[in-house]
Write a protein that holds these residues in place. Sequence first.
Motif, mmCIF file in Angstrom:
data_model
loop_
_atom_site.group_PDB
_atom_site.id
_atom_site.type_symbol
_atom_site.label_atom_id
_atom_site.label_comp_id
_atom_site.label_asym_id
_atom_site.label_seq_id
_atom_site.Cartn_x
_atom_site.Cartn_y
_atom_site.Cartn_z
ATOM 1 N N THR A 159 13.660 6.829 -3.956
ATOM 2 C CA THR A 159 12.605 7.739 -4.382
ATOM 3 C C THR A 159 11.744 7.020 -5.420
ATOM 4 O O THR A 159 12.273 6.405 -6.347
ATOM 5 C CB THR A 159 13.200 9.020 -4.991
ATOM 6 N N ILE A 160 10.426 7.112 -5.252
ATOM 7 C CA ILE A 160 9.500 6.429 -6.153
ATOM 8 C C ILE A 160 8.415 7.388 -6.614
ATOM 9 O O ILE A 160 8.169 8.416 -5.993
ATOM 10 C CB ILE A 160 8.859 5.192 -5.486
ATOM 11 N N LYS A 161 7.761 7.017 -7.711
ATOM 12 C CA LYS A 161 6.643 7.782 -8.263
ATOM 13 C C LYS A 161 5.362 6.963 -8.118
ATOM 14 O O LYS A 161 5.404 5.729 -8.066
ATOM 15 C CB LYS A 161 6.869 8.064 -9.751
ATOM 16 N N SER A 162 4.249 7.644 -8.081
ATOM 17 C CA SER A 162 2.954 6.976 -8.009
ATOM 18 C C SER A 162 2.814 6.015 -9.185
ATOM 19 O O SER A 162 3.100 6.378 -10.326
ATOM 20 C CB SER A 162 1.836 8.016 -8.056
ATOM 21 N N GLY A 163 2.410 4.770 -8.908
ATOM 22 C CA GLY A 163 2.239 3.770 -9.947
ATOM 23 C C GLY A 163 3.440 2.869 -10.154
ATOM 24 O O GLY A 163 3.356 1.867 -10.855
ATOM 25 N N ASP A 164 4.604 3.227 -9.544
ATOM 26 C CA ASP A 164 5.784 2.355 -9.633
ATOM 27 C C ASP A 164 5.488 1.028 -8.951
ATOM 28 O O ASP A 164 4.835 0.984 -7.906
ATOM 29 C CB ASP A 164 7.004 2.985 -8.956
ATOM 30 N N VAL A 165 5.991 -0.072 -9.518
ATOM 31 C CA VAL A 165 5.814 -1.393 -8.906
ATOM 32 C C VAL A 165 6.765 -1.501 -7.721
ATOM 33 O O VAL A 165 7.982 -1.343 -7.874
ATOM 34 C CB VAL A 165 6.076 -2.521 -9.917
ATOM 35 N N LEU A 166 6.208 -1.738 -6.541
ATOM 36 C CA LEU A 166 6.997 -1.874 -5.326
ATOM 37 C C LEU A 166 7.453 -3.314 -5.120
ATOM 38 O O LEU A 166 8.567 -3.574 -4.694
ATOM 39 C CB LEU A 166 6.187 -1.429 -4.104
ATOM 40 N N MET A 167 6.537 -4.252 -5.414
ATOM 41 C CA MET A 167 6.815 -5.670 -5.212
ATOM 42 C C MET A 167 5.779 -6.492 -5.953
ATOM 43 O O MET A 167 4.779 -5.959 -6.428
ATOM 44 C CB MET A 167 6.823 -6.016 -3.728
ATOM 45 N N VAL A 168 6.029 -7.805 -6.032
ATOM 46 C CA VAL A 168 5.085 -8.723 -6.655
ATOM 47 C C VAL A 168 4.620 -9.700 -5.584
ATOM 48 O O VAL A 168 5.434 -10.317 -4.893
ATOM 49 C CB VAL A 168 5.728 -9.479 -7.839
ATOM 50 N N LEU A 169 3.297 -9.817 -5.450
ATOM 51 C CA LEU A 169 2.669 -10.694 -4.464
ATOM 52 C C LEU A 169 1.993 -11.843 -5.198
ATOM 53 O O LEU A 169 1.196 -11.615 -6.111
ATOM 54 C CB LEU A 169 1.622 -9.901 -3.664
ATOM 55 N N GLU A 170 2.324 -13.077 -4.830
ATOM 56 C CA GLU A 170 1.663 -14.238 -5.418
ATOM 57 C C GLU A 170 0.528 -14.671 -4.496
ATOM 58 O O GLU A 170 0.732 -14.889 -3.307
ATOM 59 C CB GLU A 170 2.634 -15.406 -5.598
ATOM 60 N N ALA A 171 -0.660 -14.778 -5.084
ATOM 61 C CA ALA A 171 -1.833 -15.233 -4.334
ATOM 62 C C ALA A 171 -2.645 -16.123 -5.259
ATOM 63 O O ALA A 171 -2.949 -15.717 -6.384
ATOM 64 C CB ALA A 171 -2.663 -14.048 -3.861
ATOM 65 N N MET A 172 -2.959 -17.308 -4.838
ATOM 66 C CA MET A 172 -3.746 -18.261 -5.618
ATOM 67 C C MET A 172 -3.137 -18.476 -7.012
ATOM 68 O O MET A 172 -3.824 -18.453 -8.016
ATOM 69 C CB MET A 172 -5.201 -17.810 -5.712
ATOM 70 N N LYS A 173 -1.824 -18.628 -7.062
ATOM 71 C CA LYS A 173 -1.066 -18.883 -8.289
ATOM 72 C C LYS A 173 -1.152 -17.738 -9.294
ATOM 73 O O LYS A 173 -0.920 -17.926 -10.479
ATOM 74 C CB LYS A 173 -1.488 -20.203 -8.924
ATOM 75 N N MET A 174 -1.484 -16.542 -8.814
ATOM 76 C CA MET A 174 -1.533 -15.349 -9.660
ATOM 77 C C MET A 174 -0.517 -14.348 -9.138
ATOM 78 O O MET A 174 -0.376 -14.185 -7.920
ATOM 79 C CB MET A 174 -2.926 -14.701 -9.619
ATOM 80 N N GLU A 175 0.197 -13.683 -10.030
ATOM 81 C CA GLU A 175 1.145 -12.660 -9.632
ATOM 82 C C GLU A 175 0.452 -11.306 -9.668
ATOM 83 O O GLU A 175 -0.152 -10.939 -10.676
ATOM 84 C CB GLU A 175 2.360 -12.674 -10.556
ATOM 85 N N ASN A 176 0.529 -10.572 -8.547
ATOM 86 C CA ASN A 176 -0.126 -9.282 -8.417
ATOM 87 C C ASN A 176 0.922 -8.216 -8.133
ATOM 88 O O ASN A 176 1.661 -8.318 -7.149
ATOM 89 C CB ASN A 176 -1.131 -9.310 -7.257
ATOM 90 N N ASP A 177 0.982 -7.182 -8.988
ATOM 91 C CA ASP A 177 1.891 -6.072 -8.746
ATOM 92 C C ASP A 177 1.327 -5.204 -7.632
ATOM 93 O O ASP A 177 0.161 -4.817 -7.665
ATOM 94 C CB ASP A 177 2.053 -5.219 -9.998
ATOM 95 N N ILE A 178 2.156 -4.893 -6.650
ATOM 96 C CA ILE A 178 1.787 -3.936 -5.607
ATOM 97 C C ILE A 178 2.439 -2.628 -6.019
ATOM 98 O O ILE A 178 3.667 -2.547 -6.112
ATOM 99 C CB ILE A 178 2.291 -4.388 -4.213
ATOM 100 N N VAL A 179 1.625 -1.613 -6.300
ATOM 101 C CA VAL A 179 2.136 -0.354 -6.833
ATOM 102 C C VAL A 179 2.070 0.766 -5.804
ATOM 103 O O VAL A 179 1.262 0.737 -4.874
ATOM 104 C CB VAL A 179 1.381 0.058 -8.113
ATOM 105 N N ALA A 180 2.925 1.759 -6.013
ATOM 106 C CA ALA A 180 2.971 2.914 -5.111
ATOM 107 C C ALA A 180 1.725 3.769 -5.304
ATOM 108 O O ALA A 180 1.381 4.119 -6.441
ATOM 109 C CB ALA A 180 4.216 3.744 -5.400
ATOM 110 N N PRO A 181 1.023 4.103 -4.209
ATOM 111 C CA PRO A 181 -0.180 4.923 -4.324
ATOM 112 C C PRO A 181 0.135 6.418 -4.449
ATOM 113 O O PRO A 181 -0.744 7.212 -4.751
ATOM 114 C CB PRO A 181 -0.919 4.633 -3.018
ATOM 115 N N CYS A 182 1.414 6.791 -4.204
ATOM 116 C CA CYS A 182 1.792 8.198 -4.222
ATOM 117 C C CYS A 182 3.285 8.331 -4.515
ATOM 118 O O CYS A 182 4.024 7.364 -4.447
ATOM 119 C CB CYS A 182 1.451 8.855 -2.884
ATOM 120 N N ASP A 183 3.708 9.555 -4.816
ATOM 121 C CA ASP A 183 5.134 9.847 -4.959
ATOM 122 C C ASP A 183 5.745 9.920 -3.570
ATOM 123 O O ASP A 183 5.058 10.241 -2.595
ATOM 124 C CB ASP A 183 5.345 11.196 -5.640
ATOM 125 N N GLY A 184 7.040 9.635 -3.455
ATOM 126 C CA GLY A 184 7.694 9.760 -2.160
ATOM 127 C C GLY A 184 8.978 8.976 -2.085
ATOM 128 O O GLY A 184 9.557 8.573 -3.097
#
Length: 125
Positions: free
Chosen positions: A78-103
């Motif tokens: 179970t997750i809430k909107s805004g929770d970090v789902l995973m980290v994606l590295e692109a062009m040597k930058m770390e990008n948090d992929i966050v939940a767009p909704c609760d569920g």
Amino acid sequence: MKYVVTLNGKNYEVEVTEQEAVLLSASDAAAAPAPAAAPSPAAPSAPAAPAVVAGDGTKVPSPMPGTILSVSVSVGQTIKSGDVLMVLEAMKMENDIVAPCDGTVKQLFVSKGSTVNTDDVLVVI
């Protein structure tokens, strides 16, 4: 001057300012350093990918190509909107992929080390 540039299927408005033009020969151009691009507020560097709501849940697509560095969720969690789902590295930058909704995480399509492209579905909530 303003231009619309399409990158990976998404349109960005770019403004170019006029500066003194300098003509270079082909050999001079190869030796000349490239001018640094000024950041523009009209063209975000990493636009957030919109979540797609489907009959089977909310699909969270990758906003850009890259490599998954870590996955913070598992199927059934179970997750809430805004929770970090995973980290994606692109062009040597770390990008948090966050939940767009609760569920609840219904499907997970990537794992640590996975390579993804723009708009690949990463997770379904």
